[in-house]
Design a protein around this motif. Structure first.
Motif, PDB file in Angstrom:
ATOM      1  N   VAL A  78       0.820  -1.213   0.000  1.00 55.55           N
ATOM      2  CA  VAL A  78       0.000   0.000   0.000  1.00 55.55           C
ATOM      3  C   VAL A  78       0.852   1.259   0.000  1.00 55.55           C
ATOM      4  N   VAL A  79       0.238   2.329  -0.509  1.00 51.89           N
ATOM      5  CA  VAL A  79       0.706   3.682  -0.265  1.00 51.89           C
ATOM      6  C   VAL A  79      -0.305   4.230   0.730  1.00 51.89           C
ATOM      7  N   LYS A  80       0.177   4.648   1.892  1.00 50.56           N
ATOM      8  CA  LYS A  80      -0.698   5.072   2.983  1.00 50.56           C
ATOM      9  C   LYS A  80      -0.589   6.578   3.172  1.00 50.56           C
ATOM     10  N   LEU A  81      -1.728   7.255   3.027  1.00 52.61           N
ATOM     11  CA  LEU A  81      -1.807   8.677   3.329  1.00 52.61           C
ATOM     12  C   LEU A  81      -2.429   8.797   4.714  1.00 52.61           C
ATOM     13  N   THR A  82      -1.637   9.224   5.680  1.00 52.12           N
ATOM     14  CA  THR A  82      -2.124   9.366   7.040  1.00 52.12           C
ATOM     15  C   THR A  82      -2.358  10.841   7.334  1.00 52.12           C
ATOM     16  N   PHE A  83      -3.600  11.186   7.629  1.00 56.47           N
ATOM     17  CA  PHE A  83      -3.977  12.559   7.948  1.00 56.47           C
ATOM     18  C   PHE A  83      -3.848  12.753   9.451  1.00 56.47           C
ATOM     19  N   ALA A  84      -3.015  13.712   9.846  1.00 52.31           N
ATOM     20  CA  ALA A  84      -2.678  13.919  11.254  1.00 52.31           C
ATOM     21  C   ALA A  84      -3.908  14.175  12.122  1.00 52.31           C
ATOM     22  N   LYS A  85      -4.860  14.929  11.612  1.00 53.93           N
ATOM     23  CA  LYS A  85      -6.086  15.237  12.369  1.00 53.93           C
ATOM     24  C   LYS A  85      -7.313  14.665  11.658  1.00 53.93           C
ATOM     25  N   GLY A  86      -7.123  13.536  11.004  1.00 50.14           N
ATOM     26  CA  GLY A  86      -8.171  12.949  10.182  1.00 50.14           C
ATOM     27  C   GLY A  86      -9.470  12.661  10.900  1.00 50.14           C
ATOM     28  N   ALA A  87      -9.399  12.333  12.190  1.00 53.00           N
ATOM     29  CA  ALA A  87     -10.626  12.033  12.933  1.00 53.00           C
ATOM     30  C   ALA A  87     -11.512  13.264  13.073  1.00 53.00           C
ATOM     31  N   SER A  88     -10.938  14.449  12.892  1.00 47.95           N
ATOM     32  CA  SER A  88     -11.693  15.698  13.007  1.00 47.95           C
ATOM     33  C   SER A  88     -12.078  16.296  11.658  1.00 47.95           C
ATOM     34  N   VAL A  89     -11.743  15.594  10.580  1.00 40.21           N
ATOM     35  CA  VAL A  89     -12.014  16.093   9.228  1.00 40.21           C
ATOM     36  C   VAL A  89     -13.226  15.360   8.651  1.00 40.21           C
ATOM     37  N   GLU A  90     -14.152  16.130   8.085  1.00 41.02           N
ATOM     38  CA  GLU A  90     -15.303  15.519   7.425  1.00 41.02           C
ATOM     39  C   GLU A  90     -14.818  14.707   6.223  1.00 41.02           C
ATOM     40  N   THR A 104      -7.422  10.477  16.770  1.00 33.88           N
ATOM     41  CA  THR A 104      -6.802  11.623  16.109  1.00 33.88           C
ATOM     42  C   THR A 104      -6.597  11.386  14.619  1.00 33.88           C
ATOM     43  N   ARG A 105      -5.796  10.397  14.271  1.00 35.40           N
ATOM     44  CA  ARG A 105      -5.427  10.166  12.869  1.00 35.40           C
ATOM     45  C   ARG A 105      -6.449   9.310  12.138  1.00 35.40           C
ATOM     46  N   ARG A 106      -6.423   9.459  10.810  1.00 33.91           N
ATOM     47  CA  ARG A 106      -7.149   8.575   9.902  1.00 33.91           C
ATOM     48  C   ARG A 106      -6.252   8.403   8.685  1.00 33.91           C
ATOM     49  N   ALA A 107      -6.393   7.287   7.992  1.00 35.10           N
ATOM     50  CA  ALA A 107      -5.527   7.029   6.851  1.00 35.10           C
ATOM     51  C   ALA A 107      -6.321   6.483   5.667  1.00 35.10           C
ATOM     52  N   ILE A 108      -5.683   6.622   4.512  1.00 37.60           N
ATOM     53  CA  ILE A 108      -6.208   6.055   3.274  1.00 37.60           C
ATOM     54  C   ILE A 108      -5.144   5.093   2.766  1.00 37.60           C
ATOM     55  N   ASP A 109      -5.479   3.815   2.688  1.00 39.19           N
ATOM     56  CA  ASP A 109      -4.581   2.825   2.097  1.00 39.19           C
ATOM     57  C   ASP A 109      -4.936   2.691   0.626  1.00 39.19           C
ATOM     58  N   ILE A 110      -3.962   2.973  -0.230  1.00 34.80           N
ATOM     59  CA  ILE A 110      -4.165   2.844  -1.676  1.00 34.80           C
ATOM     60  C   ILE A 110      -3.371   1.631  -2.143  1.00 34.80           C
ATOM     61  N   ARG A 111      -4.080   0.686  -2.728  1.00 33.09           N
ATOM     62  CA  ARG A 111      -3.443  -0.545  -3.217  1.00 33.09           C
ATOM     63  C   ARG A 111      -3.250  -0.478  -4.729  1.00 33.09           C
ATOM     64  N   GLU A 112      -2.398  -1.336  -5.211  1.00 30.89           N
ATOM     65  CA  GLU A 112      -2.149  -1.398  -6.657  1.00 30.89           C
ATOM     66  C   GLU A 112      -3.470  -1.581  -7.391  1.00 30.89           C
ATOM     67  N   GLY A 113      -3.702  -0.737  -8.403  1.00 29.47           N
ATOM     68  CA  GLY A 113      -4.905  -0.823  -9.208  1.00 29.47           C
ATOM     69  C   GLY A 113      -6.066   0.004  -8.689  1.00 29.47           C
ATOM     70  N   ASP A 114      -5.974   0.510  -7.450  1.00 30.96           N
ATOM     71  CA  ASP A 114      -7.050   1.352  -6.917  1.00 30.96           C
ATOM     72  C   ASP A 114      -7.137   2.653  -7.704  1.00 30.96           C
ATOM     73  N   LYS A 115      -8.356   3.099  -7.932  1.00 30.97           N
ATOM     74  CA  LYS A 115      -8.575   4.392  -8.584  1.00 30.97           C
ATOM     75  C   LYS A 115      -8.693   5.441  -7.493  1.00 30.97           C
ATOM     76  N   ILE A 116      -7.999   6.561  -7.686  1.00 26.21           N
ATOM     77  CA  ILE A 116      -8.022   7.648  -6.711  1.00 26.21           C
ATOM     78  C   ILE A 116      -9.138   8.616  -7.087  1.00 26.21           C
ATOM     79  N   ASP A 117     -10.026   8.882  -6.147  1.00 28.35           N
ATOM     80  CA  ASP A 117     -11.079   9.875  -6.342  1.00 28.35           C
ATOM     81  C   ASP A 117     -10.437  11.236  -6.094  1.00 28.35           C
ATOM     82  N   GLU A 118      -9.966  11.863  -7.177  1.00 27.85           N
ATOM     83  CA  GLU A 118      -9.191  13.093  -7.063  1.00 27.85           C
ATOM     84  C   GLU A 118      -9.978  14.231  -6.420  1.00 27.85           C
ATOM     85  N   ALA A 119     -11.229  14.407  -6.808  1.00 27.08           N
ATOM     86  CA  ALA A 119     -12.043  15.488  -6.245  1.00 27.08           C
ATOM     87  C   ALA A 119     -12.233  15.290  -4.740  1.00 27.08           C
TER      88      ALA A 119
END
Length: 144
Positions: A78-90, A104-119
């Motif tokens: 995975v490529v993991k994007l960890t948002f430092a204050k993710g638990a407080s972000v809508e 506090t934190r929340r993360a997005i695990d992106i696996r090979e072949g996953d499509k990223i919702d850019e918006a």
């Protein structure tokens, strides 16, 4: 022909900027993870043109604006994007799919072949920046 001796100043390595370190990390990965890290980096920069790229914890790309927005860790699966204050972000698009149990934190695990919702990712970055800048003065000008 005799080589000219190098001066001490020439022999010292040039300080590498965090952005250059991230460039090197992307090149080093040389697979889907490098492509994914490059793509999310572009999305983050588009979402916040004032974002500052930093390099922490022995090799982790970090994007900041008035505090940490997120990190870009790379693992084998995975490529993991960890948002430092993710638990407080809508997160209306439900991008967060990892580290959901913390306060506090929340993360997005992106696996090979996953499509990223850019918006949705841009909106998440912008929400994180808004949270970081909420209640902070726009400038540090002394009052006269």
């Amino acid at each position: 022909m005799k080589k000219a001796a190098t001066t001490k100043k020439e022999a010292e390595p040039k300080e590498i900027s965090p952005s250059e370190r991230i460039d090197a990390k992307i090149r080093e990965l040389d697979d889907w993870r490098g492509e994914t890290l490059s793509r999310v980096r572009t999305i983050i920069r588009e979402a916040d043109p004032e974002v500052e790229e930093t390099w922490k914890w022995r090799g982790v790309p970090v994007w900041e604006h008035a505090g940490i927005i997120c990190t870009g860790e790379t693992y084998k699966a995975v490529v993991k994007l960890t948002f430092a204050k993710g638990a407080s972000v809508e997160d209306p698009s439900n991008l967060f799919n990892s580290s959901l149990e913390g306060n506090t934190r929340r993360a997005i695990d992106i696996r090979e072949g996953d499509k990223i919702d850019e918006a949705a990712l841009k909106a998440l970055v912008q929400a994180a920046v808004a949270l970081n800048t909420a209640g902070k003065p726009a400038s540090k000008k002394a009052s006269a």
